[in-house]
Design a protein around this motif. Structure first.
Motif, PDB file in Angstrom:
ATOM      1  N   ASN A  47      14.060  27.022  38.185  1.00 21.22           N
ATOM      2  CA  ASN A  47      14.928  27.128  37.019  1.00 21.22           C
ATOM      3  C   ASN A  47      15.702  28.445  37.078  1.00 21.22           C
ATOM      4  OD1 ASN A  47      15.872  27.948  34.462  1.00 21.22           O
ATOM      5  ND2 ASN A  47      14.609  26.372  33.523  1.00 21.22           N
ATOM      6  N   PHE A  49      17.613  29.924  34.988  1.00 25.22           N
ATOM      7  CA  PHE A  49      17.542  30.819  33.831  1.00 25.22           C
ATOM      8  C   PHE A  49      16.314  31.713  33.927  1.00 25.22           C
ATOM      9  CE2 PHE A  49      19.995  27.300  31.825  1.00 25.22           C
ATOM     10  CZ  PHE A  49      21.170  28.005  31.758  1.00 25.22           C
ATOM     11  N   ALA A  50      15.205  31.075  34.195  1.00 18.46           N
ATOM     12  CA  ALA A  50      13.969  31.833  34.285  1.00 18.46           C
ATOM     13  C   ALA A  50      14.082  32.883  35.386  1.00 18.46           C
ATOM     14  CB  ALA A  50      12.800  30.901  34.560  1.00 18.46           C
ATOM     15  N   LEU A  53      16.276  35.691  34.298  1.00 15.90           N
ATOM     16  CA  LEU A  53      15.687  36.416  33.190  1.00 15.90           C
ATOM     17  C   LEU A  53      14.868  37.594  33.690  1.00 15.90           C
ATOM     18  CD1 LEU A  53      15.014  36.780  30.279  1.00 15.90           C
ATOM     19  CD2 LEU A  53      13.272  35.033  30.475  1.00 15.90           C
ATOM     20  N   TYR A 111      30.414  38.604  29.363  1.00 13.09           N
ATOM     21  CA  TYR A 111      29.334  39.577  29.236  1.00 13.09           C
ATOM     22  C   TYR A 111      28.110  38.891  28.657  1.00 13.09           C
ATOM     23  CZ  TYR A 111      26.682  43.338  27.008  1.00 13.09           C
ATOM     24  OH  TYR A 111      25.691  44.174  26.603  1.00 13.09           O
ATOM     25  N   ASN A 112      28.400  38.071  27.678  1.00  8.42           N
ATOM     26  CA  ASN A 112      27.353  37.323  27.011  1.00  8.42           C
ATOM     27  C   ASN A 112      26.642  36.361  27.939  1.00  8.42           C
ATOM     28  OD1 ASN A 112      26.248  35.692  24.631  1.00  8.42           O
ATOM     29  ND2 ASN A 112      27.385  37.401  23.748  1.00  8.42           N
ATOM     30  N   GLN A 113      27.398  35.821  28.840  1.00  6.39           N
ATOM     31  CA  GLN A 113      26.831  34.901  29.831  1.00  6.39           C
ATOM     32  C   GLN A 113      26.108  35.679  30.905  1.00  6.39           C
ATOM     33  OE1 GLN A 113      27.274  31.469  30.007  1.00  6.39           O
ATOM     34  NE2 GLN A 113      28.476  31.338  28.135  1.00  6.39           N
ATOM     35  N   LYS A 114      26.085  36.991  30.764  1.00  5.51           N
ATOM     36  CA  LYS A 114      25.405  37.847  31.730  1.00  5.51           C
ATOM     37  C   LYS A 114      25.933  37.686  33.153  1.00  5.51           C
ATOM     38  CE  LYS A 114      22.877  38.985  28.306  1.00  5.51           C
ATOM     39  NZ  LYS A 114      23.270  40.123  27.515  1.00  5.51           N
TER      40      LYS A 114
ATOM     41  N   MET B   1      20.399  48.303  27.697  1.00  3.87           N
ATOM     42  CA  MET B   1      20.709  47.063  26.964  1.00  3.87           C
ATOM     43  C   MET B   1      19.624  46.762  25.918  1.00  3.87           C
ATOM     44  SD  MET B   1      22.623  43.896  27.748  1.00  3.87           S
ATOM     45  CE  MET B   1      22.537  43.771  29.533  1.00  3.87           C
ATOM     46  N   THR B  45      23.883  41.725  21.795  1.00  5.71           N
ATOM     47  CA  THR B  45      24.162  40.304  22.016  1.00  5.71           C
ATOM     48  C   THR B  45      22.957  39.692  22.710  1.00  5.71           C
ATOM     49  OG1 THR B  45      25.017  40.290  24.269  1.00  5.71           O
ATOM     50  CG2 THR B  45      26.543  40.952  22.544  1.00  5.71           C
ATOM     51  N   PRO B  46      22.551  38.495  22.284  1.00  7.25           N
ATOM     52  CA  PRO B  46      21.358  37.863  22.849  1.00  7.25           C
ATOM     53  C   PRO B  46      21.534  37.575  24.332  1.00  7.25           C
ATOM     54  CG  PRO B  46      22.122  36.698  20.886  1.00  7.25           C
ATOM     55  CD  PRO B  46      23.179  37.689  21.262  1.00  7.25           C
ATOM     56  N   ASN B  47      20.454  37.611  25.034  1.00  3.53           N
ATOM     57  CA  ASN B  47      20.470  37.289  26.461  1.00  3.53           C
ATOM     58  C   ASN B  47      20.512  35.780  26.647  1.00  3.53           C
ATOM     59  OD1 ASN B  47      19.542  36.502  29.025  1.00  3.53           O
ATOM     60  ND2 ASN B  47      18.772  38.574  29.374  1.00  3.53           N
ATOM     61  N   ASN B  48      21.592  35.366  27.235  1.00  3.32           N
ATOM     62  CA  ASN B  48      21.824  33.936  27.395  1.00  3.32           C
ATOM     63  C   ASN B  48      20.735  33.241  28.192  1.00  3.32           C
ATOM     64  OD1 ASN B  48      23.404  31.428  28.189  1.00  3.32           O
ATOM     65  ND2 ASN B  48      24.775  32.528  26.818  1.00  3.32           N
ATOM     66  N   PHE B  49      20.240  33.901  29.207  1.00  4.05           N
ATOM     67  CA  PHE B  49      19.215  33.281  30.060  1.00  4.05           C
ATOM     68  C   PHE B  49      17.964  32.998  29.258  1.00  4.05           C
ATOM     69  CE2 PHE B  49      21.554  35.685  33.405  1.00  4.05           C
ATOM     70  CZ  PHE B  49      22.105  34.573  33.988  1.00  4.05           C
ATOM     71  N   ALA B  50      17.552  34.022  28.531  1.00  5.86           N
ATOM     72  CA  ALA B  50      16.341  33.855  27.751  1.00  5.86           C
ATOM     73  C   ALA B  50      16.524  32.733  26.732  1.00  5.86           C
ATOM     74  CB  ALA B  50      15.987  35.150  27.047  1.00  5.86           C
ATOM     75  N   SER B  52      18.558  30.091  26.901  1.00  3.05           N
ATOM     76  CA  SER B  52      18.588  28.786  27.532  1.00  3.05           C
ATOM     77  C   SER B  52      17.210  28.394  28.053  1.00  3.05           C
ATOM     78  CB  SER B  52      19.588  28.777  28.685  1.00  3.05           C
ATOM     79  OG  SER B  52      20.858  29.132  28.225  1.00  3.05           O
ATOM     80  N   LEU B  53      16.431  29.392  28.398  1.00  2.00           N
ATOM     81  CA  LEU B  53      15.112  29.124  28.962  1.00  2.00           C
ATOM     82  C   LEU B  53      14.259  28.358  27.984  1.00  2.00           C
ATOM     83  CD1 LEU B  53      12.998  29.469  31.081  1.00  2.00           C
ATOM     84  CD2 LEU B  53      12.535  31.760  30.227  1.00  2.00           C
TER      85      LEU B  53
END
Lengths: 329, 329
Positions: A47, A49-50, A53, A111-114, B1, B45-50, B52-53
């Motif tokens: 995954n 995202f994980a 992260l 930025y938000n999408q990292k 961050m 801003t929230p971490n998108n990965f976390a 979506s995880l």
DNA sequence: CAGTTTTTTGGAACCGGTTCCATTTCAAGC
DNA sequence: GCTTGAAATGGAACCGGTTCCAAAAAACTG
């Protein structure tokens, strides 16, 4: 959907062992085989995202483009994409439809999408841009425009303008119209024109008028018509190929033959310029290559490498039929 | 961050409370104010990965395109992009550079990126495609091609071909060349041609030859030359505007006047066809609209909505100068 | 073969969020 | 004033990976 825990259980090992297998840690041949088999059987994929992260090494590069339906941007995008793929990055495209506000929004959104960094196909750089880059602290590469506070990668607009100016003179043109664009666009609106001006100024028998239009073909058609009526030059040099296409159209509408009665030249090197009749004489920029350079540079930057503040990409004049040689007849 | 934990601490509340604030749970006005202020101050801003995880509701749509530098794809992409933005989705573009293997890879790669669904600007659908879709279990919308096992959204190629055929007949042409593409491409290679054929078959005084070329202009130039030499038709109907552009070039090279000695028509409605001289008569498809429809449909599908298995987009014939009316003179 | 080093492995913590559940707070109802 | 229910909040578990650390196993060493 399988997780790493499932795989570990099926293989009879710990999660960490599977993770090591995936990322190349020390593992015995026997367990390697086992895990290999299980992963193959289950079709497991980690995954993303994980991964991102914990690892904190995002592999996505954001690219902001003013529009998708332009030859130049498409080509640059192709180049970026190809190169990023080779470097194991993904490209996330943000299209702004030529809306400067949306451009700023996109920076924050990416930025938000990292994303790891941003490649900006720029038109104008405002204070808001600088602020956004500073706040997000994202590495940025500018393509097509230059700014002393940012890394940039530009076409050699000044020299291109100069060389085309020389070329026009060499072909005996002395009554010249230059159809440019807004000076807000430093690269296209200012530098191309300035280079051109410099070349022309080296010959004092010239009569030159400078005009301005938008990037749209339709506008170019109108403006060209009025230029012909009021000034009647022997050549119209256009700041982009699209404008030149508009100029050609205007000439046809007025039943003026190109190039015998009016010459036309452009900048860009779009594919169509070679297929139309008469073929358009133009300065070809290497868009795709610029895209590749941008991708390479950004990744180098991400890996802590040093890159030059500003890089130039070259060009070449393509001679076709739309410019007449006045001296030969 | 900053992280959500930092915000929580600064505001003197629990992580969960901050999360609720962000996602709209029940919260007292007082704490809401506090959190609001802290978030504003820190620029958190929230971490998108976390997100979506855990949440497992990805908001990214993958779009697979065969190429970025074509008018049609660009327009469709613009449409998709605009619409997805309105629907609060992001678009991730995967470019395959017309490589079918890469197309399959892209499906798995997008799956890996955990996209919510895929929009595929298709050329051919193979077994490998079906297998990939089945294995990844991703919702898919096909654009430009049809397949009974998948949702698709196509131009009405058959009717377009038919109408253009009728148009050609109406203008008095009886010696006709149709320059198509490979039948592997069902939409462009088969349906357009079949529609055209049907129209022509309704008049039995016609002499029609069918030819094939690639999607590239250069090839079209060559093929057209040989068609003119061997068959000498009064009109060449081309399966795409690019091919038509090549045909125009060939005619110019041979110094054949269009349309008085040879008529040319295409399919597509690309912008350049209106700017060149003579203007190209063509069937205009609504690419951008199709893109919007695709995005809308996919999102509807994701939200459990019902959408038709197959949707048609209309077209219109644009009459310009490249087709001569034989009956008028 | 005991002692030491190296390799392999498992367990637990962690990344930064969301969500469930239990607890506290508070106002309404009788 | 006590009960009741709803709203607000905190705590802990969880998502699916990675990484650190310590234990176990294997490989040397003399």
């Amino acid at each position: 959907m399988k997780t790493i825990a499932d795989i570990a259980q099926l293989a009879g090992v710990a999660k960490s062992t599977v993770s090591r297998y995936l990322n190349g840690g020390s593992i015995s041949v026997a367990t390697k085989r086992k895990i290999e088999r299980i992963i193959h059987e289950t079709g497991y994929t980690p995954n993303n995202f994980a991964q991102s992260l914990k690892a904190k090494k995002p592999n996505i590069i954001g690219t902001i483009v003013p529009r998708l339906d332009s030859f130049a941007s498409s080509q640059v995008l192709m180049g970026i994409d190809e190169q990023l793929r080779d470097l194991n990055y993904q490209m996330l495209i943000a299209n702004t439809s030529q809306d400067l506000v949306r451009e700023i929004e996109s920076i924050y959104s990416l930025y938000n999408q990292k994303v790891a960094g941003i490649i900006l196909l720029a038109t104008q750089i405002s204070e808001a841009h600088l602020k956004a880059f500073e706040e997000t602290n994202l590495p940025v590469i500018l393509v097509g425009q230059q700014h002393d506070q940012l890394y940039s990668l530009i076409h050699d607009d000044d020299s291109a303008g100069y060389d085309l100016g020389k070329y026009v003179l060499k072909n005996g043109h002395r009554k010249i119209a230059y159809l440019g664009v807004t000076e807000k666009d430093i690269a296209v609106g200012v530098r191309r024109k300035e280079g051109f001006k410099r070349a022309i100024s080296e010959d004092d028998s010239c009569e030159v008028n400078y005009y301005e239009t938008s990037f749209k073909m339709e506008n170019a058609v109108e403006v060209t018509s009025s230029i012909i009526e009021s000034f009647d030059p022997s050549i119209i040099v256009c700041a982009t190929d699209n404008i030149a296409l508009g100029a050609l159209k205007a000439a046809h509408l007025k039943e003026i033959d190109v190039p015998s009665s009016l010459s036309i030249a452009g900048f860009g090197g779009y594919d169509v310029t070679g297929i139309i009749h008469p073929g358009l004489t133009t300065v070809k920029f290497h868009y795709e290559k610029v895209g590749r350079m941008a991708a390479t540079s950004l990744v180098a930057l991400l890996n802590g490498g040093e890159i030059p503040r500003s890089q130039l990409s070259d060009y070449q004049i393509i001679e076709r039929e739309s410019v007449d040689n006045k001296l030969k007849r």
